[in-house]
Design a protein around this motif. Structure first.
Motif, PDB file in Angstrom:
ATOM      1  N   GLN A  49       0.656   0.555  21.806  1.00 27.68           N
ATOM      2  CA  GLN A  49      -0.861  -0.185  22.136  1.00 27.68           C
ATOM      3  C   GLN A  49      -1.925   0.921  21.713  1.00 27.68           C
ATOM      4  OE1 GLN A  49       0.330  -2.199  25.610  1.00 27.68           O
ATOM      5  NE2 GLN A  49      -1.735  -2.641  26.072  1.00 27.68           N
ATOM      6  N   CYS A  50      -2.480   1.828  22.743  1.00 24.63           N
ATOM      7  CA  CYS A  50      -3.771   2.568  22.461  1.00 24.63           C
ATOM      8  C   CYS A  50      -3.416   3.595  21.408  1.00 24.63           C
ATOM      9  CB  CYS A  50      -4.229   3.009  23.663  1.00 24.63           C
ATOM     10  SG  CYS A  50      -3.311   4.384  24.196  1.00 24.63           S
ATOM     11  N   GLY A  51      -2.284   4.024  21.453  1.00 23.33           N
ATOM     12  CA  GLY A  51      -1.750   5.320  20.412  1.00 23.33           C
ATOM     13  C   GLY A  51      -2.073   6.469  20.963  1.00 23.33           C
ATOM     14  N   LYS A  52      -2.780   6.732  22.236  1.00 27.04           N
ATOM     15  CA  LYS A  52      -3.244   8.146  22.660  1.00 27.04           C
ATOM     16  C   LYS A  52      -1.988   9.020  23.077  1.00 27.04           C
ATOM     17  CE  LYS A  52      -7.460   6.865  24.734  1.00 27.04           C
ATOM     18  NZ  LYS A  52      -8.117   6.107  26.062  1.00 27.04           N
ATOM     19  N   CYS A  53      -0.791   8.207  23.387  1.00 22.78           N
ATOM     20  CA  CYS A  53       0.554   8.819  23.652  1.00 22.78           C
ATOM     21  C   CYS A  53       1.256   9.584  22.457  1.00 22.78           C
ATOM     22  CB  CYS A  53       1.165   8.116  24.771  1.00 22.78           C
ATOM     23  SG  CYS A  53       1.881   6.845  23.696  1.00 22.78           S
ATOM     24  N   ALA A  54       1.054   9.007  21.396  1.00 22.10           N
ATOM     25  CA  ALA A  54       1.866   9.111  20.185  1.00 22.10           C
ATOM     26  C   ALA A  54       1.987  10.701  20.060  1.00 22.10           C
ATOM     27  CB  ALA A  54       1.064   8.675  18.999  1.00 22.10           C
ATOM     28  N   CYS A  55       0.967  11.691  20.041  1.00 23.07           N
ATOM     29  CA  CYS A  55       1.089  13.042  19.680  1.00 23.07           C
ATOM     30  C   CYS A  55       2.116  13.710  20.820  1.00 23.07           C
ATOM     31  CB  CYS A  55      -0.103  13.520  19.952  1.00 23.07           C
ATOM     32  SG  CYS A  55      -0.277  15.053  18.849  1.00 23.07           S
ATOM     33  N   ALA A  76       4.186  12.082  22.622  1.00 21.85           N
ATOM     34  CA  ALA A  76       5.298  11.432  22.504  1.00 21.85           C
ATOM     35  C   ALA A  76       6.160  12.103  21.405  1.00 21.85           C
ATOM     36  CB  ALA A  76       5.460  10.138  22.369  1.00 21.85           C
ATOM     37  N   LYS A  77       5.699  12.357  20.369  1.00 21.85           N
ATOM     38  CA  LYS A  77       6.153  12.968  19.028  1.00 21.85           C
ATOM     39  C   LYS A  77       6.743  14.250  19.504  1.00 21.85           C
ATOM     40  CE  LYS A  77       3.896  10.947  15.092  1.00 21.85           C
ATOM     41  NZ  LYS A  77       2.752  11.045  14.398  1.00 21.85           N
ATOM     42  N   GLY A  78       6.046  15.150  20.169  1.00 21.55           N
ATOM     43  CA  GLY A  78       6.241  16.446  20.504  1.00 21.55           C
ATOM     44  C   GLY A  78       7.457  16.303  21.625  1.00 21.55           C
ATOM     45  N   LEU A  79       7.779  15.371  22.291  1.00 17.42           N
ATOM     46  CA  LEU A  79       8.640  15.367  23.223  1.00 17.42           C
ATOM     47  C   LEU A  79      10.055  15.092  22.363  1.00 17.42           C
ATOM     48  CD1 LEU A  79       9.688  15.401  26.100  1.00 17.42           C
ATOM     49  CD2 LEU A  79       9.394  12.960  26.440  1.00 17.42           C
ATOM     50  N   VAL A  80       9.774  13.938  21.535  1.00 18.50           N
ATOM     51  CA  VAL A  80      11.026  13.701  20.704  1.00 18.50           C
ATOM     52  C   VAL A  80      11.597  14.969  20.142  1.00 18.50           C
ATOM     53  CG1 VAL A  80      11.686  12.264  18.687  1.00 18.50           C
ATOM     54  CG2 VAL A  80      10.424  11.181  20.638  1.00 18.50           C
ATOM     55  N   LYS A  81      10.593  15.518  19.491  1.00 18.00           N
ATOM     56  CA  LYS A  81      11.031  16.903  18.537  1.00 18.00           C
ATOM     57  C   LYS A  81      11.836  17.797  19.405  1.00 18.00           C
ATOM     58  CE  LYS A  81       8.851  19.848  15.451  1.00 18.00           C
ATOM     59  NZ  LYS A  81       7.540  20.527  15.094  1.00 18.00           N
ATOM     60  N   GLU A  82      11.068  17.962  20.431  1.00 20.56           N
ATOM     61  CA  GLU A  82      11.653  19.058  21.592  1.00 20.56           C
ATOM     62  C   GLU A  82      13.328  18.614  21.997  1.00 20.56           C
ATOM     63  OE1 GLU A  82       9.104  19.938  25.071  1.00 20.56           O
ATOM     64  OE2 GLU A  82      11.267  19.873  26.062  1.00 20.56           O
ATOM     65  N   THR A  83      13.255  17.096  22.502  1.00 21.16           N
ATOM     66  CA  THR A  83      14.408  16.857  22.734  1.00 21.16           C
ATOM     67  C   THR A  83      15.504  16.932  21.800  1.00 21.16           C
ATOM     68  OG1 THR A  83      13.466  15.445  24.347  1.00 21.16           O
ATOM     69  CG2 THR A  83      15.516  15.025  23.934  1.00 21.16           C
ATOM     70  N   LEU A  84      15.213  16.406  20.394  1.00 24.26           N
ATOM     71  CA  LEU A  84      16.199  16.545  19.507  1.00 24.26           C
ATOM     72  C   LEU A  84      16.624  17.806  18.965  1.00 24.26           C
ATOM     73  CD1 LEU A  84      14.530  13.951  17.079  1.00 24.26           C
ATOM     74  CD2 LEU A  84      16.588  13.803  18.241  1.00 24.26           C
ATOM     75  N   SER A  85      15.904  18.711  19.162  1.00 17.96           N
ATOM     76  CA  SER A  85      15.855  20.279  18.852  1.00 17.96           C
ATOM     77  C   SER A  85      16.921  21.015  19.994  1.00 17.96           C
ATOM     78  CB  SER A  85      14.888  20.973  18.728  1.00 17.96           C
ATOM     79  OG  SER A  85      14.089  21.481  19.617  1.00 17.96           O
ATOM     80  N   ASN A  86      16.952  20.333  21.289  1.00 16.88           N
ATOM     81  CA  ASN A  86      17.768  20.910  22.252  1.00 16.88           C
ATOM     82  C   ASN A  86      19.148  20.280  22.350  1.00 16.88           C
ATOM     83  OD1 ASN A  86      15.763  22.770  23.164  1.00 16.88           O
ATOM     84  ND2 ASN A  86      14.915  21.279  24.375  1.00 16.88           N
ATOM     85  N   LEU A  87      19.388  19.415  21.161  1.00 18.86           N
ATOM     86  CA  LEU A  87      20.624  18.667  21.205  1.00 18.86           C
ATOM     87  C   LEU A  87      21.823  19.458  20.849  1.00 18.86           C
ATOM     88  CD1 LEU A  87      20.019  15.124  19.819  1.00 18.86           C
ATOM     89  CD2 LEU A  87      20.605  15.917  22.410  1.00 18.86           C
TER      90      LEU A  87
END
Ligand code: FES
Length: 56
Positions: free
Chosen positions: A37-43, A45-56
């Motif tokens: 929508q506004c795109g403000k959360c993208a950065c 959210a991307k960081g969180l996805v990266k962090e979560t994937l690296s902790n798998l």
């Protein structure tokens, strides 16, 4: 904690989407709509996805 206010998406929703098979920010975005929508959360959210994937 809310990551995306436009869609009411929390860090828990993002972690859950990853545990259910999403393996990139693109997957999470198309599954949950985060950042579409506004795109403000993208950065953040991307960081969180990266962090979560690296902790798998
Ligand atoms: Fe996520 Fe606006 S806060 S799209």
């Amino acid at each position: 904690m809310y990551v995306c206010l436009c869609h009411g998406i929390t860090d828990g929703h993002i972690r859950e989407a990853i545990s259910e098979g999403c393996c990139s920010f693109r997957d999470v975005r198309s599954t949950l709509g985060v950042g579409t929508q506004c795109g403000k959360c993208a950065c953040a959210a991307k960081g969180l996805v990266k962090e979560t994937l690296s902790n798998l």
